[in-house]
Design a protein around this motif. Structure first.
Motif, mmCIF file in Angstrom:
data_model
loop_
_atom_site.group_PDB
_atom_site.id
_atom_site.type_symbol
_atom_site.label_atom_id
_atom_site.label_comp_id
_atom_site.label_asym_id
_atom_site.label_seq_id
_atom_site.Cartn_x
_atom_site.Cartn_y
_atom_site.Cartn_z
ATOM 1 N N GLU A 49 0.809 -1.005 0.111
ATOM 2 C CA GLU A 49 0.465 -0.026 0.070
ATOM 3 C C GLU A 49 0.933 1.343 0.350
ATOM 4 O O GLU A 49 2.385 1.402 0.591
ATOM 5 C CB GLU A 49 -0.722 -0.170 1.513
ATOM 6 C CG GLU A 49 -1.895 1.449 1.343
ATOM 7 C CD GLU A 49 -2.835 1.480 2.515
ATOM 8 O OE1 GLU A 49 -3.706 0.472 2.597
ATOM 9 O OE2 GLU A 49 -2.213 1.774 3.517
ATOM 10 N N CYS B 197 0.814 5.860 0.352
ATOM 11 C CA CYS B 197 0.345 6.113 0.691
ATOM 12 C C CYS B 197 0.705 7.269 -0.214
ATOM 13 O O CYS B 197 2.051 7.839 -0.370
ATOM 14 C CB CYS B 197 0.523 7.302 1.246
ATOM 15 S SG CYS B 197 1.782 6.996 2.507
ATOM 16 N N LEU C 264 -0.822 9.954 -7.155
ATOM 17 C CA LEU C 264 -1.386 8.665 -8.013
ATOM 18 C C LEU C 264 -1.595 8.317 -9.086
ATOM 19 O O LEU C 264 -1.357 7.203 -9.598
ATOM 20 C CB LEU C 264 -3.243 9.455 -8.257
ATOM 21 C CG LEU C 264 -3.859 9.117 -6.788
ATOM 22 C CD1 LEU C 264 -5.501 10.802 -7.574
ATOM 23 C CD2 LEU C 264 -4.438 8.145 -6.562
ATOM 24 N N VAL D 41 1.246 6.209 -8.592
ATOM 25 C CA VAL D 41 1.352 4.711 -8.165
ATOM 26 C C VAL D 41 0.527 3.862 -8.731
ATOM 27 O O VAL D 41 0.873 2.248 -9.207
ATOM 28 C CB VAL D 41 0.927 4.781 -6.332
ATOM 29 C CG1 VAL D 41 -0.389 3.711 -6.569
ATOM 30 C CG2 VAL D 41 1.130 4.906 -5.846
ATOM 31 N N ILE E 97 -4.007 1.936 -2.588
ATOM 32 C CA ILE E 97 -3.005 3.327 -2.112
ATOM 33 C C ILE E 97 -4.012 3.940 -0.975
ATOM 34 O O ILE E 97 -4.954 3.830 -0.800
ATOM 35 C CB ILE E 97 -3.937 4.288 -3.338
ATOM 36 C CG1 ILE E 97 -3.044 4.306 -4.290
ATOM 37 C CG2 ILE E 97 -3.603 5.715 -2.711
ATOM 38 C CD1 ILE E 97 -3.974 4.385 -6.059
ATOM 39 N N LEU F 67 -4.815 7.149 0.504
ATOM 40 C CA LEU F 67 -5.733 8.609 -0.134
ATOM 41 C C LEU F 67 -5.164 9.981 0.864
ATOM 42 O O LEU F 67 -6.602 10.266 1.861
ATOM 43 C CB LEU F 67 -6.553 8.530 -0.948
ATOM 44 C CG LEU F 67 -6.723 9.845 -1.975
ATOM 45 C CD1 LEU F 67 -5.347 9.573 -3.329
ATOM 46 C CD2 LEU F 67 -8.163 10.211 -2.761
ATOM 47 N N ALA G 3 -8.936 9.634 -8.302
ATOM 48 C CA ALA G 3 -8.384 8.823 -7.588
ATOM 49 C C ALA G 3 -9.797 7.838 -8.089
ATOM 50 O O ALA G 3 -9.322 6.368 -8.115
ATOM 51 C CB ALA G 3 -8.086 8.618 -5.733
ATOM 52 N N THR H 296 -7.067 0.901 -9.189
ATOM 53 C CA THR H 296 -6.282 -0.082 -7.834
ATOM 54 C C THR H 296 -7.003 0.130 -6.794
ATOM 55 O O THR H 296 -7.733 1.488 -6.301
ATOM 56 C CB THR H 296 -5.094 1.355 -7.890
ATOM 57 O OG1 THR H 296 -4.132 0.906 -8.920
ATOM 58 C CG2 THR H 296 -4.749 0.650 -6.638
ATOM 59 N N VAL I 105 -8.991 1.874 -2.794
ATOM 60 C CA VAL I 105 -8.471 3.522 -2.715
ATOM 61 C C VAL I 105 -8.964 3.055 -1.170
ATOM 62 O O VAL I 105 -10.293 2.988 -1.551
ATOM 63 C CB VAL I 105 -8.277 4.370 -3.361
ATOM 64 C CG1 VAL I 105 -8.124 5.477 -2.524
ATOM 65 C CG2 VAL I 105 -8.606 4.756 -4.833
ATOM 66 N N THR J 31 6.017 10.762 -5.021
ATOM 67 C CA THR J 31 6.235 9.400 -5.283
ATOM 68 C C THR J 31 6.503 9.117 -6.515
ATOM 69 O O THR J 31 6.612 9.451 -7.498
ATOM 70 C CB THR J 31 4.327 8.890 -5.566
ATOM 71 O OG1 THR J 31 3.972 8.833 -3.771
ATOM 72 C CG2 THR J 31 4.074 6.978 -5.407
#
Length: 257
Positions: A9, A11, A18, A21, A29, A31, A50, A55, A57, A237
């Motif tokens: 996972e 963050c 986003l 990821v 995720i 979020l 998102a 994926t 969330v 990220t």
């Protein structure tokens, strides 16, 4: 029974996060907004973005930074934020959950507050939930784990009640053994591609949580924003770090089966 499945996972608190990821193919995720504060409730716009992905969330529900002792007004705000999550993911409720935590001043879980929030989430179609690192402040982790089970959380995100998951490895092992297949123990706190295999091997956890951030980008403009107190841009990220970390998590967890 909850049979933990190996997974990563990540963050995130921005659209750039986003997209990283999604590209790096994390399993889930978390979020948020304001990861620099440990994560707050994200904006409606970020929720909408998102919801466009595939994926799963889990959305942080936390109205402010600081402690996890919430007033009645703050709890009402959290219920409203849960409503916003349900609305944003109305067409894909099976892929979304909420991330919650609430405590008393002495660190014990505020079970009554958490029960009300979880009941509200379920009433609007959100049946999945993670207990966040408010857990790490509890004076009795074993008791708090049983409380999390009784409340119906899917998993507990924890560093083993230490500053980092590496430092809390002994407690993480104890919690995982206590949990068995009843609830997932997800290790988080300072995990990187360089140390995650060691933590998984020592503790036996199969789910891990990380930010997978690269270096902070260079500030744009003349730099006056920092002097004005607007804050520095955090690291973003990094899709490559996400991909690398997920590969390590999956291979290490499966080798330990």
């Amino acid at each position: 029974m909850v049979k933990p499945v190996p997974g990563l996972e990540v963050c995130v608190d921005s659209i750039g996060g986003l997209r990283a990821v999604w590209e790096g193919e994390a399993d889930r995720i978390e979020l948020c907004a304001a990861l620099s504060l440990g994560g707050l409730t994200p904006s409606p716009g970020l929720l909408a973005m998102a919801a466009q992905g595939v994926t799963p969330v889990y959305v942080m529900i936390r109205p402010r930074g600081g402690d996890f002792v919430f007033s009645a007004d703050e709890e009402a705000t959290m219920r409203g934020d849960i409503d916003a999550v349900a609305a944003a993911f109305a067409q894909k409720a099976e892929t979304v959950g909420v991330v919650l935590g609430a405590s008393f001043a002495d660190g014990r879980l505020d079970v009554s507050c958490l029960e009300r929030l979880l009941q509200h989430a379920r009433s609007v179609g959100l049946s999945r939930a993670t207990l966040h690192r408010a857990f790490d402040l509890t004076p009795d982790p074993a008791e708090a784990l049983e409380q999390a089970l009784g409340l119906g959380f899917e998993r507990v995100l924890t560093s083993g009640c230490a500053k980092t998951a590496r430092d809390g490895a002994e407690m993480l092992l104890m919690l995982r053994e206590q949990a068995g297949d009843r609830i997932s123990i997800m290790a988080g706190g300072g995990l990187t591609p360089e140390n995650v295999a060691q933590v998984i091997t020592v503790t036996g956890v199969t789910e891990v949580h990380a930010s997978c951030r690269g270096p902070a980008p260079q500030e744009q403009g003349d730099g006056r924003g920092l002097a004005f107190g607007f804050g520095a841009r955090p690291g973003e990220t990094d899709a490559g770090r996400v991909r690398a970390m997920r590969s390590i998590v999956m291979s290490t967890a499966r080798n330990g089966e």
